[in-house]
Structures are given as C-alpha cells and as structure tokens.
Enzyme design. Structure first.
Site, short mmCIF file in Angstrom:
data_model
loop_
_atom_site.label_atom_id
_atom_site.label_comp_id
_atom_site.label_asym_id
_atom_site.label_seq_id
_atom_site.Cartn_x
_atom_site.Cartn_y
_atom_site.Cartn_z
CE LYS A 16 -26.25 52.78 13.30
NZ LYS A 16 -26.82 54.12 12.98
CG ASN A 17 -29.90 53.80 15.04
OD1 ASN A 17 -28.75 54.20 14.89
ND2 ASN A 17 -30.64 53.40 14.02
NE ARG B 119 -21.58 55.41 9.86
CZ ARG B 119 -22.70 55.98 9.42
NH1 ARG B 119 -23.00 55.98 8.15
NH2 ARG B 119 -23.54 56.56 10.26
NE ARG C 105 -30.86 60.70 7.30
CZ ARG C 105 -30.02 59.80 7.80
NH1 ARG C 105 -29.11 59.26 7.04
NH2 ARG C 105 -30.08 59.45 9.08
N PRO C 106 -32.27 66.57 6.18
CG PRO C 106 -34.36 67.49 5.74
CD PRO C 106 -33.47 66.34 5.37
CB ILE C 107 -31.17 69.01 11.31
CG1 ILE C 107 -30.34 70.25 10.97
CG2 ILE C 107 -30.35 67.74 11.14
CD1 ILE C 107 -29.22 70.51 11.99
NE ARG D 280 -28.20 62.09 9.10
CZ ARG D 280 -28.36 63.36 8.80
NH1 ARG D 280 -27.48 63.97 8.05
NH2 ARG D 280 -29.38 64.04 9.27
CB ILE E 285 -38.29 56.52 5.84
CG1 ILE E 285 -39.35 55.62 6.48
CG2 ILE E 285 -37.57 57.40 6.87
CD1 ILE E 285 -40.45 56.37 7.22
CG ASP F 258 -32.62 51.81 9.80
OD1 ASP F 258 -32.46 52.18 10.98
OD2 ASP F 258 -32.61 52.59 8.84
CB CYS G 284 -25.73 60.51 4.34
SG CYS G 284 -27.32 59.71 4.55
C1 EPZ Z 1 -32.84 57.71 12.52
O1 EPZ Z 1 -32.30 58.65 11.60
C2 EPZ Z 1 -31.89 56.52 12.49
N1 EPZ Z 1 -30.57 56.94 12.94
C3 EPZ Z 1 -31.81 55.97 11.06
O2 EPZ Z 1 -30.96 54.82 11.09
C4 EPZ Z 1 -33.21 55.54 10.64
O3 EPZ Z 1 -33.18 55.08 9.31
C5 EPZ Z 1 -34.17 56.74 10.74
O4 EPZ Z 1 -34.14 57.28 12.08
C6 EPZ Z 1 -35.60 56.37 10.41
O5 EPZ Z 1 -36.04 55.35 11.27
C7 EPZ Z 1 -30.35 57.10 14.27
O6 EPZ Z 1 -31.24 56.89 15.10
C8 EPZ Z 1 -28.98 57.53 14.68
P1 EPZ Z 1 -35.45 60.80 10.79
P2 EPZ Z 1 -32.86 60.15 11.61
O7 EPZ Z 1 -35.17 62.14 11.35
O8 EPZ Z 1 -33.36 60.52 12.93
C9 EPZ Z 1 -37.03 63.76 7.46
C10 EPZ Z 1 -29.24 53.41 10.33
O9 EPZ Z 1 -29.06 52.78 9.28
N2 EPZ Z 1 -36.58 64.84 8.34
O10 EPZ Z 1 -36.39 59.89 11.54
O11 EPZ Z 1 -31.83 61.02 10.96
C11 EPZ Z 1 -35.86 62.94 6.92
O12 EPZ Z 1 -35.33 63.56 5.77
C12 EPZ Z 1 -29.77 54.83 10.28
O13 EPZ Z 1 -29.03 52.97 11.49
C13 EPZ Z 1 -36.82 66.16 7.97
O14 EPZ Z 1 -37.38 66.43 6.91
O15 EPZ Z 1 -34.09 60.03 10.61
C14 EPZ Z 1 -36.51 61.61 6.62
O16 EPZ Z 1 -37.14 61.69 5.35
C15 EPZ Z 1 -30.00 55.29 8.85
N3 EPZ Z 1 -36.41 67.16 8.80
C16 EPZ Z 1 -37.58 61.48 7.71
O17 EPZ Z 1 -37.77 62.81 8.24
C17 EPZ Z 1 -35.78 66.92 10.00
O18 EPZ Z 1 -35.45 67.88 10.72
C18 EPZ Z 1 -37.19 60.56 8.85
O19 EPZ Z 1 -35.90 60.96 9.29
C19 EPZ Z 1 -35.54 65.57 10.35
C20 EPZ Z 1 -35.96 64.56 9.53
#
Ligand code: EPZ
Length: 418
Positions: free
Chosen positions: A22-23, A397, A122-124, A93, A327, A305, A117
């Site tokens: 998926k990812n 999902r 989950r900020p961006i 998201r 995380i 995950d 969520c």
């Molecule tokens: C990806 O999410 C995966 N989803 C998640 O899988 C996975 O848990 C996660 O990476 C961590 O490995 C997809 O690839 C579609 P991050 P992502 O940005 O990219 C913080 C599943 O179950 N952060 O790596 O959204 C954030 O809050 C899903 O398949 C910021 O602060 O996660 C978190 O604490 C769940 N600002 C950390 O970074 C930002 O702009 C890691 O998040 C972005 C992230």
C-alpha cells in the site's frame, strides 16, 4: 459495515502470497501525475486506500483504467484540475501526495489539509516548508493549503523529523524543478527507494535514495513507464507475527525478506525459527514465546506499523515486554481493546508495559485504525472462544482480503455483513 468473526485456537499451515505494498502504491500512483502519457502499474493491491487515490487522480483530470485486478493504467496528459477537495482527502490522508506533483506540473495546487487521524495529529508542516524552500508561495485558509510557483527551483531541504510522505512529496516536486535539490534527514524506507526507482525509470535524476541524503537534479520532462509494485513488508510482518503467535509453520511467498530485517531479528529473539529465501520465507512459531522489548524507529529500525501486531504477541509471551512508540503520539489505541480480551498492559506516555499471560479471552471488539484492526484479528486467532471485530473497513484500507488469506491457512475466520 462488515465484521469479522474469529474462533481462536487453530494452528495455521500452508502458504500465503503477499500483495503489493500500500505505502509504495500510493506515492507511485501519484507520481503518474508528473507524466503526459500512459503509465502502467502491476501488482497493485486492491485496497480502499488505492481506490481513494484513483478517485482523486481522476478528479484531477487524469484518465485512470483498471483493465484487470491488480493492474492500474494512468494517463495524466489531461491533468487540469489543481484542487484536491476535503471530501476526498479526509478519506485518506496520503492524498497529500498529490501536492508535489500538482505544483510541479500545473504550477499550483489547492489541497485540503488532511487533518489528524486516530494515531496522531499528523501535521504536514515539513511538506509545506519543503515546497517553500523550492520557491512555492504557501497560503493556508479555510482548511486548505494553496501552493503556487511559476517554476520550482532546486534547494537544500532539511527535515526536522524523518517523514516518509514528506520525503516522497519533495522528491516528486523536485524532479521537474530547475537545478539541484538535496533532501537531508530524508526517510530511508523501501517505499522511498521504490518511488525513486520509478521516477528514475521515468527519466528523473535521483541519487542517494535509501540513504538520509537524496540528491535530485531537475529534468525538463518525464516519460511513461510500466512497473510492478514491491511486496508489502507490513503485511509480511503481520502474517509472520500470526505464525509466531499460534505456534504455526507457514511459508510466506512473493515477499521481500530484506525489507524486514528488524522484524525478523525481533521475532527470532522471541523464539521463532525463520528461514529466508530470495522472495519467500518460512517461519515456525514456538509454543513458548519469549518476552522482548521493542522501540519503534524510522527505517531500518522496528516499524511503527508493526507495533500493534507485536503487542499481541507480547501479550501471550512469557515475561514482561516494554514497547516504546516513538513515531506517533497516540498509537496505543488498540491497548484498550486488547485489555478487554484480558491482556495485561499498562501505558505510561509513549511506553506500554506488557505482562505476558497464558491466554487471551475472546470478546466483541472495535477496530479504530488500520494496524489496530490487524492486531485484533491476530488476538482473535489465539483467544479462547469467538472474537467479533467490528468496523473492519479500517482493515480493508490496507490489507487485501486478509480474512480469506487467513482462512486458506486454516484459521476459523469469516466476514459477515452487519
Ligand atoms: C507514512 O506515514 C506511512 N503512510 C505510515 O503508514 C507510517 O506509519 C509512517 O509513514 C511512519 O513510517 C504512508 O506511507 C502512506 P511520517 P506519514 O510523515 O508519511 C511527523 C499505515 O498504517 N511529521 O513519516 O504520514 C509525524 O507527525 C500508515 O500504513 C511532522 O511533524 O508519516 C510523525 O510523528 C500509518 N510534520 C512523524 O513525523 C510533517 O510535515 C513521522 O510521520 C510530517 C510528519
């Protein structure tokens, strides 16, 4: 909304085939937005999240075809709409992954902020700061982010925290930018490497994917490709954990064992015997499971995950296990449901203390997020009695026909419409 019923106590046996990741599929389908022409993707998992991103890509003006199960063809030659609306983004998201490609192709994007969520806020912010570094103007209003840039220009982008989709978004924004972009403190997941390989096949110039520093030299245009999606390492780890949990011997096919070094290491410490081959592995669980500690970390560390699934294993292990989630700030939602099944778990901040015990007891439970759903199914496999897991749309999902795969392995499991 369906529910899944599991009768506990059955050993598993036989073979299970792993689906596409998926990812990896989500960013790679989004990357097709960068190309004028037909791209073809195979081994695409049939998941709700994949359906969501196909729906969004269609909404943006690209053509999307599914000529047969597992095959998706996309032609973004007609890309014309730069807006990803709330009603599509709220469903998934990872829709934020269209942000980089839209600014790169249309010089603008209006994408609904994904919101939080179950597992965290989950900020961006790091995605947006990266686009600003490339020269985009960013405005936030009415729950949307508006990004615009006549031409993106290469820059150094440092990620304060490792972000998987942030790294992916910036790679896709930078491949058509003018000049050189260097991503620092980049994510190193296999899905990052897979996306970089697809972009490189399209004609991009990317060095260092899989390391914490990725260098992208912009090119003028990208070409259509035909590629297969890599196997899902989290689905693989989930079935491995099921075998360890039930003391079973199963063979897992069409997987990529080298993507699971941390999970394999930890499962071996619990006593499981794991034999690895090029694209498959065999795992033999044991009746007595040793308690061990885990700490989730960015790849190549133990994947967040897999945390919920491993917690189930530790719930029936012999001893005390300390599980640290580093995380996400709220990824212990499954704990309350597991405690209703008799698990002995104490949470303090981002740490869960799990006291292993002889057995869990079946109960009606509620799924809350994707990986929590998987953990409840696993718990049902070993709990005494009949476990009912509600709201399995969360499971759909990210897992392709999970209950059918478990039934084929001998589990007493079935899905019922509610
Ligand atoms: C990806 O999410 C995966 N989803 C998640 O899988 C996975 O848990 C996660 O990476 C961590 O490995 C997809 O690839 C579609 P991050 P992502 O940005 O990219 C913080 C599943 O179950 N952060 O790596 O959204 C954030 O809050 C899903 O398949 C910021 O602060 O996660 C978190 O604490 C769940 N600002 C950390 O970074 C930002 O702009 C890691 O998040 C972005 C992230």
């Amino acid at each position: 909304m369906d529910k899944i019923i599991v009768e506990g106590g059955w050993r598993l046996s036989g073979q299970v085939k792993i689906s596409g990741a998926k990812n990896a599929a989500l960013p790679i389908l989004a990357a097709a937005l960068l190309v004028d022409g037909w791209c073809e993707f195979t081994n695409v998992p049939q998941l709700r999240d994949v359906d969501s991103i196909k729906q969004l890509i269609t909404h943006l003006g690209a053509q999307v075809e599914t000529p047969e199960p597992g095959v998706v063809r996309i032609n973004a030659g007609g890309l014309c709409n730069h807006e990803a609306p709330y009603d599509l983004v709220r469903k998934m998201r990872a829709s934020v992954l269209v942000l980089g490609p839209l600014v790169a192709r249309l010089q603008k994007a209006r994408v609904s902020l994904p919101g939080g969520c179950a597992i965290g806020s989950r900020p961006i912010n790091l995605h947006l700061r990266g686009l600003q570094r490339l020269g985009a103007r960013i405005e936030l209003e009415h729950g949307y982010v508006e990004a615009a840039a006549e031409k993106l220009c290469g820059a150094d982008i440092y990620f304060d925290v490792v972000t998987v989709t942030g790294t992916e978004n910036m790679m896709m924004a930078a491949v058509l930018a003018e000049g050189v972009t260097v991503l620092k403190n980049a994510a190193r997941e296999p899905e990052i490497i897979a996306l970089a390989e697809v972009l490189t096949q399209m004609g991009a110039d990317i060095q260092g994917a899989g390391t914490s520093e990725i260098t992208i030299t912009g090119v003028s245009a990208l070409q259509p490709v035909k590629v297969a999606i890599i196997p899902d390492r989290i689905e693989t780890g989930t079935f491995m954990t099921a075998a360890a949990l039930t003391g079973s011997r199963i063979e897992i096919c069409d997987c990529e064992p080298t993507h699971l070094n941390a999970v394999i290491h930890k499962l071996r410490l619990t006593g499981a015997q794991i034999d690895i081959r090029k694209d498959s592995l065999t795992i033999q669980g044991r009746d007595e499971i040793a308690s061990i500690d885990i700490k989730t970390l960015p790849y190549p560390g133990f994947p967040t995950d897999m945390q919920a699934q491993f917690m189930v294993l530790m719930s029936v292990a012999k001893g005390l296990s300390v599980i640290s989630e580093t995380i996400f700030e709220n990824r212990f939602i499954h704990v309350s449901e597991l405690k209703r099944m008799g698990a002995d778990i104490t949470v303090s901040g981002n740490t869960a203390m799990v006291r292993g015990m002889a057995a869990l007891s079946a109960a009606p439970v509620m799924a809350t997020d994707l990986r929590a759903s998987a953990s409840l199914i696993l718990a049902g496999l070993v709990a005494k009695g009949r476990t009912e897991v509600q709201r399995v749309y969360h499971l759909d999902r990210g897992y392709e026909a999970m209950e059918k795969k478990f039934a084929a392995l001998g589990a007493a499991i079935k899905r019922l419409p509610v």
